[in-house]
Design a protein around this motif. Structure first.
Motif, PDB file in Angstrom:
ATOM      1  N   SER A  71       0.853  -1.191   0.000  1.00  0.00           N
ATOM      2  CA  SER A  71       0.000   0.000   0.000  1.00  0.00           C
ATOM      3  C   SER A  71       0.884   1.234   0.000  1.00  0.00           C
ATOM      4  N   ASN A  72       0.502   2.222  -0.807  1.00  0.00           N
ATOM      5  CA  ASN A  72       1.236   3.486  -0.795  1.00  0.00           C
ATOM      6  C   ASN A  72       0.296   4.698  -0.723  1.00  0.00           C
ATOM      7  N   GLN A  73      -0.931   4.479  -0.317  1.00  0.00           N
ATOM      8  CA  GLN A  73      -1.901   5.557  -0.219  1.00  0.00           C
ATOM      9  C   GLN A  73      -2.547   5.573   1.156  1.00  0.00           C
ATOM     10  N   GLY A  74      -2.821   6.743   1.667  1.00  0.00           N
ATOM     11  CA  GLY A  74      -3.579   6.873   2.909  1.00  0.00           C
ATOM     12  C   GLY A  74      -2.897   6.227   4.097  1.00  0.00           C
ATOM     13  N   LEU A  75      -3.674   5.538   4.897  1.00  0.00           N
ATOM     14  CA  LEU A  75      -3.188   4.877   6.115  1.00  0.00           C
ATOM     15  C   LEU A  75      -2.592   3.519   5.748  1.00  0.00           C
ATOM     16  N   ARG A  76      -1.392   3.543   5.193  1.00  0.00           N
ATOM     17  CA  ARG A  76      -0.773   2.342   4.618  1.00  0.00           C
ATOM     18  C   ARG A  76      -0.751   1.171   5.595  1.00  0.00           C
ATOM     19  N   LEU A  77      -0.274   1.394   6.812  1.00  0.00           N
ATOM     20  CA  LEU A  77      -0.183   0.310   7.792  1.00  0.00           C
ATOM     21  C   LEU A  77      -1.570  -0.218   8.138  1.00  0.00           C
ATOM     22  N   GLY A  78      -2.531   0.661   8.312  1.00  0.00           N
ATOM     23  CA  GLY A  78      -3.894   0.246   8.613  1.00  0.00           C
ATOM     24  C   GLY A  78      -4.505  -0.587   7.505  1.00  0.00           C
ATOM     25  N   PHE A  79      -4.229  -0.219   6.255  1.00  0.00           N
ATOM     26  CA  PHE A  79      -4.745  -1.000   5.125  1.00  0.00           C
ATOM     27  C   PHE A  79      -4.143  -2.400   5.111  1.00  0.00           C
ATOM     28  N   LEU A  80      -2.839  -2.506   5.396  1.00  0.00           N
ATOM     29  CA  LEU A  80      -2.205  -3.825   5.437  1.00  0.00           C
ATOM     30  C   LEU A  80      -2.780  -4.667   6.571  1.00  0.00           C
ATOM     31  N   GLN A  81      -2.961  -4.063   7.730  1.00  0.00           N
ATOM     32  CA  GLN A  81      -3.517  -4.792   8.871  1.00  0.00           C
ATOM     33  C   GLN A  81      -4.936  -5.271   8.572  1.00  0.00           C
ATOM     34  N   GLU A  82      -5.718  -4.433   7.916  1.00  0.00           N
ATOM     35  CA  GLU A  82      -7.087  -4.830   7.570  1.00  0.00           C
ATOM     36  C   GLU A  82      -7.083  -5.981   6.565  1.00  0.00           C
TER      37      GLU A  82
END
Length: 64
Positions: free
Chosen positions: A14-25
């Motif tokens: 992920s390189n947009q927005g809340l990158r870590l949060g997107f990966l965790q989701e």
């Protein structure tokens, strides 16, 4: 006789927005499909190509 288990490998980034949060989701949603056996460390990598973009966060995981 044991039923063979299929193993899947996912590469997420992920390189947009809340990158870590997107990966965790994404990892959480994949857990609904099977057992996550291994998750790599999270790596930050530079985006490449003709368009300037934010850096990526990347992770790999094994799902059975």
């Amino acid at each position: 006789m044991d039923t063979p288990t299929t193993t899947y490998f996912f590469l997420l980034g992920s390189n947009q927005g809340l990158r870590l949060g997107f990966l965790q989701e994404a990892i959480g949603r994949l857990k609904l499909l099977g057992t996550v056996n291994k998750v790599s460390s999270i790596y930050q990598t530079a985006a490449w190509g003709p368009i300037q973009q934010p850096d990526y966060l990347n992770v790999a995981l094994e799902l059975a």
